[in-house]
Structure formats: C-alpha cells, structure tokens
Design a protein around this motif. Structure first.
Motif, PDB file in Angstrom:
ATOM      1  N   THR A 105       0.829  -1.220   0.000  1.00 19.49           N
ATOM      2  CA  THR A 105       0.000   0.000   0.000  1.00 19.49           C
ATOM      3  C   THR A 105       0.859   1.263   0.000  1.00 19.49           C
ATOM      4  N   LYS A 106       2.030   1.160  -0.551  1.00 16.66           N
ATOM      5  CA  LYS A 106       2.900   2.344  -0.606  1.00 16.66           C
ATOM      6  C   LYS A 106       2.292   3.386  -1.543  1.00 16.66           C
ATOM      7  N   VAL A 107       2.410   4.635  -1.146  1.00 13.27           N
ATOM      8  CA  VAL A 107       1.848   5.743  -1.918  1.00 13.27           C
ATOM      9  C   VAL A 107       2.974   6.676  -2.318  1.00 13.27           C
ATOM     10  N   SER A 108       3.068   7.002  -3.594  1.00 21.05           N
ATOM     11  CA  SER A 108       4.142   7.868  -4.073  1.00 21.05           C
ATOM     12  C   SER A 108       3.768   9.335  -3.895  1.00 21.05           C
ATOM     13  N   SER A 143      -5.872   3.497   2.198  1.00 19.77           N
ATOM     14  CA  SER A 143      -7.100   2.749   2.457  1.00 19.77           C
ATOM     15  C   SER A 143      -7.636   2.111   1.181  1.00 19.77           C
ATOM     16  N   LYS A 144      -7.630   2.893   0.095  1.00 20.83           N
ATOM     17  CA  LYS A 144      -8.096   2.355  -1.182  1.00 20.83           C
ATOM     18  C   LYS A 144      -7.233   1.185  -1.631  1.00 20.83           C
ATOM     19  N   PHE A 150      -7.188  -6.669   0.104  1.00 22.56           N
ATOM     20  CA  PHE A 150      -8.153  -7.613   0.690  1.00 22.56           C
ATOM     21  C   PHE A 150      -8.900  -8.373  -0.404  1.00 22.56           C
ATOM     22  N   GLN A 151      -9.344  -7.628  -1.424  1.00 20.33           N
ATOM     23  CA  GLN A 151     -10.103  -8.264  -2.500  1.00 20.33           C
ATOM     24  C   GLN A 151      -9.245  -9.265  -3.270  1.00 20.33           C
ATOM     25  N   ASN A 152      -7.972  -8.952  -3.458  1.00 23.96           N
ATOM     26  CA  ASN A 152      -7.074  -9.877  -4.154  1.00 23.96           C
ATOM     27  C   ASN A 152      -6.848 -11.146  -3.354  1.00 23.96           C
TER      28      ASN A 152
END
Length: 360
Positions: A105-108, A143-144, A150-152
């Motif tokens: 969940t890393k965000v650039s 969060s997105k 989770f869905q994966n």
C-alpha cells in the motif's frame, strides 16, 4: 506502519441479523415453506401462505441471510490468512498483517500530489493545514489500496477453492402483478399514446409497472430513459404507473391525487409529465395551474381534489401492492414481474426487456 484496518462488516451483520434470524439457518427453502406460521381463530397459516402474498419481503430476508453468511466467510478467511502468515514468520498476527499491507500500500509523492489537486475544493479539507491535508490524502490512498489487497486475497482464495461459499444464493422471484382498470397505461412515448399500438392491450409481450412518486428526484431523472424505451419498443410494450408516495415527501400524496383526478378526465399522462417537469412546485395552486395547462375541466378537477376519497383508496392500494413485492423506495420497476430498482440507465432496462422479448 499501515493504519488501514480489515473491512469491518460486524455493524452491517448486526443490522441484518435480526432479519436473518427470522428464518432458522438449518432450514432449506422447501422445508421452510411447509413450516406452520400461526393460527387465527383456529385457522392455520403456513410460511408458504405468507410468502405467497409477500414475496418481496421474504426474498429480502433470504438475500440478507446469504449476504451475512458470505461476509462471515470472507472475514473468517482473512483471519486465517493473517494467522497463517504469523505462524510462518513466527510473529504476531498484527505484525504479520501490517507488514503485508505496508509492502502493498505504498503511496508515491506523485499519487499524493495528484489526489490533493483532485480534492483541493473538498469541504473536509477546507480549513486544514497542508500537513493535515497531506496526511488525510495519504491515509485515504492507502485505504483504497488496502481494499484492493483484501479483495485480491479473497479472489485468490476463491480461485484456489480455499474459500467456497456453499450456502445457495437466493434467486429473486418473478413477481405476479396484475394490471387493473385503476392503472394508467401508456403504449408509446407521448402522453396521448393510451390506446394499444401494435399489441392488443394485455397481449403486449412486455409490461412494465413503475412505482414512483412526484417529489422523488430519481424518478424525475429516469423520465428521458422511459421515453426512449417507449419509442424504441413501441408496439411491443405497455407502461403502467402506480403511486408510492414516501412519508418524508409531504407533497407526494397531494400530487398523486392531482394526477389521479386528471386521469378521471383522460389526462393522467399529461399531468404526470407536468408534475415531474415542475417537481419543486407542488402546491395546491400549482396543481390548478397545471390542470389548466393540460386542458382539464377546472370545476371537476377542483371538486375531485377537495373530495379525494376514491383517489386516496387507489393510492393506498398501490402502496400496499408495492410493499408486498418488496418496494421500499422509488423508483422501482417490474418488467414482466422482474424487479429493477433505482434511476437505472437505458442499457439496464434494455437488457431485461430484450431477454423477455426473446422468450416470446
């Protein structure tokens, strides 16, 4: 450290549980139907007797139970997935879970800048400092991404047959609705198209019954779609409207009375269009103006609206008929008894209408 938590379904489950528990989990549908429900003055009523007249409500309960079981299964699978990672790494479940999410969940900085530009006018960010805005945006983006993670995990579990929902998903019934003399019927896109066109009344291959009300913005939004449907399928379809005034719209029922009074003079659909075109102006004086516009006998119209007992009986009957087939909001549509809900696009109607025509 990841801050996003696993999707929490418990609150939703608790809301559903009360409804779901009305039907014992161990019973299948065929067994359920034969179960006794109650007696009145010695006369026994079975669940089947009740379900026959309240198909929609019983289907909703079955659907909620299926969704509850599915959510519990997914939550249990995720719990076991995290536990498996923890056992493998010999760490706590919390650490295993957070490490897994942190890596995915890393965000650039580019993602954050793009989102801050996108949401710069968002009210929740208005009075925040730049640092606070950045943190809120970062948490939102993580969060997105976590939801995708989770869905994966769940999708992979389904693909490997490690997660199988064995409880059968209920099939929505085809509801039995009969058109009556009290129902306004139209066969084409224009208000005057009230005589069969290409199909002889009840012999039309497709009947759509609409439950709506005149203060509902979603009902108004779908009007152009309805006109397009009636134009494209003219000669194959009839359209019926039934009143379903919602309690929190105080002018919905008076508007329904006005439309019903117009129907007594053969101008229901003209009034129907006027009421939707002027949805924000539904006062008694407005109704008189619209009655003049559509060419009603004003003396008869005013007498009808002042003494609306007949109209109110029809409106209340319509509401009850909708409740029996599971209508809880507007608009709701039944295409040959198949329910569609909401201000749906043309393509959604077309799909169901075409499948019904294919059967013929």
């Amino acid at each position: 450290m990841a801050t996003t938590t696993q999707p929490q379904t418990l609150a939703k489950m608790k809301r559903w549980l009360a409804a779901a528990c009305l039907i014992p989990l161990g019973l299948m549908s065929s067994q359920l139907m034969a179960e006794p429900a109650f007696k009145i003055n010695g006369k026994a009523y079975s669940v089947e007797d009740l379900a026959r007249d309240h198909q929609g409500k019983f289907y909703e309960i079955e659907q909620k139970r299926y969704e509850l079981i599915s959510d519990l299964a997914r939550e249990k699978y995720l719990d076991e997935f995290w536990q498996g990672l923890a056992d493998k790494g010999k760490v706590s479940v919390e650490k295993a879970r957070n490490d897994y999410l942190d890596a995915r969940t890393k965000v650039s900085d580019g993602d954050i800048k793009e989102a801050m530009d996108q949401f710069k006018d968002y009210p929740a960010l208005k009075d925040k400092s730049d640092a606070e805005k950045r943190k809120m945006i970062t948490d939102y983006l993580k969060s997105k991404k976590a939801q995708d993670v989770f869905q994966n995990i769940l999708a992979e579990g389904v693909a490997k047959k490690q997660l199988e929902i064995q409880y059968p998903e209920p099939k929505e019934p085809v509801f039995k609705l009969t058109v009556t003399d009290a129902d306004p019927v139209k066969y084409g896109p224009n208000p005057k198209d009230i005589k069969p066109m290409g199909c002889a009344g009840n012999a039309c291959p497709v009947t759509v019954i609409e439950y709506s009300e005149y203060q509902c913005p979603f009902c108004e939004r779908v009007q152009p779609t309805v006109k397009r449907i009636m134009k494209d399928y003219q000669g194959k379809i009839r359209w019926v409207v039934r009143d379903f005034p919602l309690g929190f719209h105080n002018r919905a029922k008076p508007a329904a009375i006005a439309a019903r009074c117009a129907k007594d003079q053969g101008k229901f659909w003209e009034m129907y269009e006027e009421l939707f075109k002027n949805q924000k102006n539904l006062g008694d004086s407005d109704f008189k103006k619209y009655a003049t516009t559509v060419g009603l006998d004003m003396k008869k119209f005013e007498e009808c609206t002042k003494n609306p007992a007949k109209q109110l009986e029809i409106i209340d009957n319509n509401t009850r008929s909708g409740e029996k087939v599971g209508v809880t909001g507007t608009p709701a549509y039944f295409v040959n008894g198949r329910r569609l809900s909401g201000a749906l696009p043309y393509e959604e109607f077309k799909k169901v209408i075409d499948s019904e025509l294919a059967k013929k």
